[in-house]
Design a protein around this motif. Structure first.
Motif, PDB file in Angstrom:
ATOM      1  N   MET A 164     -15.717  -2.502  -9.449  1.00  0.00           N
ATOM      2  CA  MET A 164     -16.769  -1.666  -8.861  1.00  0.00           C
ATOM      3  C   MET A 164     -17.630  -2.475  -7.890  1.00  0.00           C
ATOM      4  SD  MET A 164     -16.517   1.483  -9.879  1.00  0.00           S
ATOM      5  CE  MET A 164     -18.157   2.133  -9.551  1.00  0.00           C
ATOM      6  N   LEU A 165     -17.891  -3.736  -8.223  1.00  0.00           N
ATOM      7  CA  LEU A 165     -18.644  -4.598  -7.300  1.00  0.00           C
ATOM      8  C   LEU A 165     -17.874  -4.781  -5.988  1.00  0.00           C
ATOM      9  CD1 LEU A 165     -19.987  -7.405  -9.693  1.00  0.00           C
ATOM     10  CD2 LEU A 165     -21.291  -5.537  -8.633  1.00  0.00           C
ATOM     11  N   GLY A 166     -16.561  -4.923  -6.106  1.00  0.00           N
ATOM     12  CA  GLY A 166     -15.728  -5.036  -4.909  1.00  0.00           C
ATOM     13  C   GLY A 166     -15.817  -3.797  -4.034  1.00  0.00           C
ATOM     14  N   TYR A 167     -15.796  -2.625  -4.651  1.00  0.00           N
ATOM     15  CA  TYR A 167     -15.927  -1.376  -3.903  1.00  0.00           C
ATOM     16  C   TYR A 167     -17.271  -1.309  -3.170  1.00  0.00           C
ATOM     17  CZ  TYR A 167     -11.773   1.113  -5.601  1.00  0.00           C
ATOM     18  OH  TYR A 167     -10.490   1.527  -5.835  1.00  0.00           O
ATOM     19  N   ILE A 168     -18.334  -1.673  -3.875  1.00  0.00           N
ATOM     20  CA  ILE A 168     -19.669  -1.614  -3.276  1.00  0.00           C
ATOM     21  C   ILE A 168     -19.749  -2.530  -2.054  1.00  0.00           C
ATOM     22  CG2 ILE A 168     -22.110  -2.164  -3.662  1.00  0.00           C
ATOM     23  CD1 ILE A 168     -21.652  -1.284  -6.603  1.00  0.00           C
ATOM     24  N   LEU A 169     -19.190  -3.742  -2.180  1.00  0.00           N
ATOM     25  CA  LEU A 169     -19.193  -4.668  -1.046  1.00  0.00           C
ATOM     26  C   LEU A 169     -18.354  -4.118   0.101  1.00  0.00           C
ATOM     27  CD1 LEU A 169     -20.179  -7.381  -0.002  1.00  0.00           C
ATOM     28  CD2 LEU A 169     -18.141  -8.444  -1.006  1.00  0.00           C
ATOM     29  N   ILE A 205     -13.650 -11.019   0.909  1.00  0.00           N
ATOM     30  CA  ILE A 205     -14.390 -11.239  -0.341  1.00  0.00           C
ATOM     31  C   ILE A 205     -14.338  -9.983  -1.207  1.00  0.00           C
ATOM     32  CG2 ILE A 205     -16.686 -11.651  -1.341  1.00  0.00           C
ATOM     33  CD1 ILE A 205     -17.298 -13.383   1.121  1.00  0.00           C
ATOM     34  N   ALA A 206     -14.500  -8.822  -0.553  1.00  0.00           N
ATOM     35  CA  ALA A 206     -14.411  -7.552  -1.286  1.00  0.00           C
ATOM     36  C   ALA A 206     -13.027  -7.371  -1.890  1.00  0.00           C
ATOM     37  CB  ALA A 206     -14.744  -6.394  -0.347  1.00  0.00           C
ATOM     38  N   VAL A 207     -11.994  -7.730  -1.120  1.00  0.00           N
ATOM     39  CA  VAL A 207     -10.622  -7.653  -1.632  1.00  0.00           C
ATOM     40  C   VAL A 207     -10.468  -8.537  -2.866  1.00  0.00           C
ATOM     41  CG1 VAL A 207      -8.222  -8.277  -1.153  1.00  0.00           C
ATOM     42  CG2 VAL A 207      -9.539  -7.019   0.550  1.00  0.00           C
ATOM     43  N   GLY A 208     -11.044  -9.740  -2.803  1.00  0.00           N
ATOM     44  CA  GLY A 208     -10.968 -10.663  -3.935  1.00  0.00           C
ATOM     45  C   GLY A 208     -11.637 -10.108  -5.179  1.00  0.00           C
ATOM     46  N   LEU A 209     -12.837  -9.551  -5.014  1.00  0.00           N
ATOM     47  CA  LEU A 209     -13.554  -8.961  -6.154  1.00  0.00           C
ATOM     48  C   LEU A 209     -12.801  -7.764  -6.718  1.00  0.00           C
ATOM     49  CD1 LEU A 209     -17.258  -9.055  -4.894  1.00  0.00           C
ATOM     50  CD2 LEU A 209     -16.294 -10.320  -6.831  1.00  0.00           C
ATOM     51  N   PHE A 210     -12.174  -7.013  -5.843  1.00  0.00           N
ATOM     52  CA  PHE A 210     -11.430  -5.824  -6.259  1.00  0.00           C
ATOM     53  C   PHE A 210     -10.137  -6.195  -6.970  1.00  0.00           C
ATOM     54  CE2 PHE A 210      -7.992  -2.824  -5.056  1.00  0.00           C
ATOM     55  CZ  PHE A 210      -8.430  -1.701  -5.749  1.00  0.00           C
ATOM     56  N   PHE A 211      -9.439  -7.211  -6.451  1.00  0.00           N
ATOM     57  CA  PHE A 211      -8.111  -7.514  -6.987  1.00  0.00           C
ATOM     58  C   PHE A 211      -8.128  -8.446  -8.192  1.00  0.00           C
ATOM     59  CE2 PHE A 211      -4.372 -10.160  -7.415  1.00  0.00           C
ATOM     60  CZ  PHE A 211      -3.407  -9.173  -7.613  1.00  0.00           C
ATOM     61  N   PHE A 212      -9.005  -9.446  -8.213  1.00  0.00           N
ATOM     62  CA  PHE A 212      -8.959 -10.478  -9.256  1.00  0.00           C
ATOM     63  C   PHE A 212      -8.863  -9.915 -10.675  1.00  0.00           C
ATOM     64  CE2 PHE A 212     -10.997 -13.380 -12.262  1.00  0.00           C
ATOM     65  CZ  PHE A 212     -10.197 -14.504 -12.106  1.00  0.00           C
ATOM     66  N   LEU A 261     -12.925   8.727  10.155  1.00  0.00           N
ATOM     67  CA  LEU A 261     -13.260   7.507   9.427  1.00  0.00           C
ATOM     68  C   LEU A 261     -13.967   7.829   8.109  1.00  0.00           C
ATOM     69  CD1 LEU A 261     -13.223   4.426   9.491  1.00  0.00           C
ATOM     70  CD2 LEU A 261     -15.423   4.487  10.692  1.00  0.00           C
ATOM     71  N   LEU A 262     -14.865   8.822   8.136  1.00  0.00           N
ATOM     72  CA  LEU A 262     -15.573   9.223   6.919  1.00  0.00           C
ATOM     73  C   LEU A 262     -14.592   9.794   5.883  1.00  0.00           C
ATOM     74  CD1 LEU A 262     -18.166   9.669   5.322  1.00  0.00           C
ATOM     75  CD2 LEU A 262     -18.431  11.876   6.497  1.00  0.00           C
ATOM     76  N   GLN A 263     -13.653  10.626   6.350  1.00  0.00           N
ATOM     77  CA  GLN A 263     -12.650  11.161   5.427  1.00  0.00           C
ATOM     78  C   GLN A 263     -11.802  10.034   4.828  1.00  0.00           C
ATOM     79  OE1 GLN A 263     -10.543  14.895   6.113  1.00  0.00           O
ATOM     80  NE2 GLN A 263     -11.547  15.047   8.108  1.00  0.00           N
ATOM     81  N   PHE A 264     -11.440   9.081   5.667  1.00  0.00           N
ATOM     82  CA  PHE A 264     -10.635   7.954   5.203  1.00  0.00           C
ATOM     83  C   PHE A 264     -11.375   7.167   4.118  1.00  0.00           C
ATOM     84  CE2 PHE A 264      -9.378   3.464   5.522  1.00  0.00           C
ATOM     85  CZ  PHE A 264      -8.021   3.577   5.265  1.00  0.00           C
ATOM     86  N   LYS A 265     -12.647   6.896   4.333  1.00  0.00           N
ATOM     87  CA  LYS A 265     -13.435   6.132   3.351  1.00  0.00           C
ATOM     88  C   LYS A 265     -13.612   6.923   2.049  1.00  0.00           C
ATOM     89  CE  LYS A 265     -15.986   3.087   6.456  1.00  0.00           C
ATOM     90  NZ  LYS A 265     -17.314   2.634   6.933  1.00  0.00           N
ATOM     91  N   THR A 266     -13.685   8.241   2.164  1.00  0.00           N
ATOM     92  CA  THR A 266     -13.779   9.061   0.953  1.00  0.00           C
ATOM     93  C   THR A 266     -12.537   8.885   0.101  1.00  0.00           C
ATOM     94  OG1 THR A 266     -15.172  10.711   2.058  1.00  0.00           O
ATOM     95  CG2 THR A 266     -14.020  11.411   0.050  1.00  0.00           C
ATOM     96  N   TYR A 267     -11.372   8.932   0.735  1.00  0.00           N
ATOM     97  CA  TYR A 267     -10.121   8.752   0.009  1.00  0.00           C
ATOM     98  C   TYR A 267      -9.973   7.325  -0.530  1.00  0.00           C
ATOM     99  CZ  TYR A 267      -8.339  13.217   1.810  1.00  0.00           C
ATOM    100  OH  TYR A 267      -8.145  14.547   2.086  1.00  0.00           O
ATOM    101  N   MET A 268     -10.384   6.344   0.266  1.00  0.00           N
ATOM    102  CA  MET A 268     -10.129   4.947  -0.091  1.00  0.00           C
ATOM    103  C   MET A 268     -11.152   4.373  -1.066  1.00  0.00           C
ATOM    104  SD  MET A 268      -9.452   1.680   2.416  1.00  0.00           S
ATOM    105  CE  MET A 268      -9.091   0.050   1.742  1.00  0.00           C
ATOM    106  N   PHE A 269     -12.399   4.842  -1.003  1.00  0.00           N
ATOM    107  CA  PHE A 269     -13.455   4.239  -1.810  1.00  0.00           C
ATOM    108  C   PHE A 269     -14.104   5.190  -2.817  1.00  0.00           C
ATOM    109  CE2 PHE A 269     -13.859   1.752   2.304  1.00  0.00           C
ATOM    110  CZ  PHE A 269     -13.115   0.690   1.854  1.00  0.00           C
TER     111      PHE A 269
END
Length: 471
Positions: free
Chosen positions: A327-332, A345-352, A426-434
């Motif tokens: 969740m911290l990764g998503y927020i970043l 860095i966000a990818v790292g927090l999300f994946f680790f 872009l907004l629709q994309f972020k809705t799906y991705m995040f």
């Protein structure tokens, strides 16, 4: 001698997991990129979008229908009796046929995709059904070997960790090599220059992954051996009409399945859309290989830490703490924009934490074999372990649908450039991705907190009780 035997088993199982997850990542994530960027790359945008929609919908429907049969496939594996055991024949057959099928779907079937699109769809459906069925046999046979290799929780943790080590390198290794391999084969077969990608390049990539998957299965077949014990002998052939009863009566398996599905669905959506983020939002497709390097390194560290973390804080804290870190990764991510350093860095927090949560879930599902055995009086390894691949495939099937919809809605298809993407897209994309994945993660954590009671200590009590009964 025993130590060398253990090393052989661990490394053989790890290599099998390497090839297996390289195949899964290719099928569940990168095939859709081939479909949206190469397969229907004509000047007719409406035709492209319609055919992408058809293929996406077919994949989702086929996988959902086939997934309903996964427990029955687990029953077939459980009922298999050969001199090589019950898992290895299906590993061999499944890996061979699914690898051939993977190569076939990375083609346009001799130009039929654009010249005779409806015939293409029929042939694609046939090939994809066969591929998916035999991949399921391989998938279930591979992961349901885990409780057959040992009934000891500590050894299971080692097998699970080493398998996840291999699968992490396999899945993340695809991220590292996909662009270079596709570009290499594009230049070799299509005479392109620079970073241009062609359908021939994608076909070469599919051949490489198919070969790696088959060789990994072969290593597992040759290098592993099922453990014999009184607990494992407490099994009998299961009637297919009873397969779903076995799963339904195991309450811990059912609740964990729901929690893990939401977690996996969330992860696969974001992971599948990440390459689109680099290509269309950041305009830095070549930098995507960096993600593979980072996640491969983090994956190795994460998996190596798992046995130590289990001994210190146990699986429950790993599962919930991992979700909190994601969740911290998503927020970043929401504040990263096009800043490559912040995105990485966000990818790292999300994946680790992902391999850690996966392993915590896998070990709990594996322990639910004995939990179900104590409740029902008989042991069902493959039927029980079939649930985890079922959940990942179900998550992958729905995620494929989400990726196709997101790409179309955001305008990220064909030869689109970052400058072509509107603010609305872009907004629709972020809705799906995040935003959608974040909501799924929260619900997953709440279910786990409220319903999962099968801890390491509880499993040890169950094994002790089973041994007393069976002895």
């Amino acid at each position: 001698m025993k130590k060398l035997k253990d090393i052989k088993q661990y490394s053989s199982y790890a290599f099998g997991a390497f090839g297996h997850d390289a195949f899964y990542a290719t099928l569940s994530t990168y095939f859709m990129i081939f479909v949206t960027s190469q397969l229907f790359d004509t000047k007719n945008a409406a035709f492209n979008a319609k055919m992408i929609g058809y293929v996406t919908s077919m994949m989702v429907v086929i996988r959902i229908i086939e997934i309903a049969f996964d427990p029955i496939i687990g029953g077939v594996v459980d009922n298999t009796r050969t001199r090589w055991g019950k898992f290895k024949p299906w590993l061999l057959i499944g890996s061979l046929i699914s690898s051939v099928g993977l190569v076939m779907i990375f083609t346009n079937f001799g130009g039929l995709a654009t010249n005779s699109p409806y015939l293409y769809l029929v042939l694609f459906a046939i090939v994809f059904v066969i591929l998916d069925i035999f991949y399921s046999f391989k998938d279930i046979a591979f992961w349901s070997m885990l409780p057959a290799l040992t009934v000891d929780s500590e050894k299971r943790t080692k097998f699970g960790a080493i398998a996840r080590f291999g699968s992490t390198l396999g899945a993340q290794g695809v991220i590292i090599v996909i662009v270079p391999i596709v570009v290499f084969f594009s230049q070799m077969f299509s005479g392109t220059h620079g970073s241009e990608q062609t359908s021939a390049g994608w076909l070469g990539f599919a051949v490489v992954i198919g070969v790696v998957s088959f060789l990994g299965a072969l290593a597992t077949i040759i290098g592993t051996k099922e453990e014999k014990s009184a607990i494992r002998e407490n099994t009998e052939k299961i009637r297919f009409r009873d397969v779903f009863k076995v799963i339904g009566k195991n309450d811990q398996l059912m609740w964990l399945s729901l929690s893990y599905f939401l977690f996996a669905f969330s992860y696969v959506i974001t992971n599948s859309l990440l390459i689109y983020y680099f290509k269309y939002v950041m305009g830095r497709a070549a930098a995507f290989s960096t993600v593979g390097v980072i996640t491969a390194i983090l994956g190795v560290i994460s998996v190596a830490l798992f046995p130590t973390l289990v001994s210190l804080i146990h699986r429950r804290a790993i599962y919930l703490g991992g979700i909190a870190m994601m969740m911290l990764g998503y927020i970043l991510f929401l504040f990263a924009g096009s800043n490559l350093v912040v995105v990485l860095i966000a990818v790292g927090l999300f994946f680790f934490p992902y391999p850690l949560v996966f392993l915590a879930a896998l070990m709990t599902i594996t322990d639910s074999v004995e939990y179900g055995q104590l409740k029902s009086g008989t042991r069902n390894e493959s039927v029980t372990l079939a649930v985890r691949p079922l959940l990942d495939k179900l998550a992958g099937a729905f995620a494929n649908g989400v990726v196709g919809i997101a790409a179309i809605h955001a305008g990220m298809t064909g030869n689109a450039k970052p400058s072509d993407i509107t603010n609305g897209g872009l907004l629709q994309f972020k809705t799906y991705m995040f935003f959608v994945p974040m909501a799924l993660l929260i619900v997953s954590a709440l279910i786990f907190m409220a319903k999962i009671k099968l801890t390491e200590a509880k499993h040890a009590e169950i094994v002790s009780e089973l041994e007393k009964k069976l002895d």
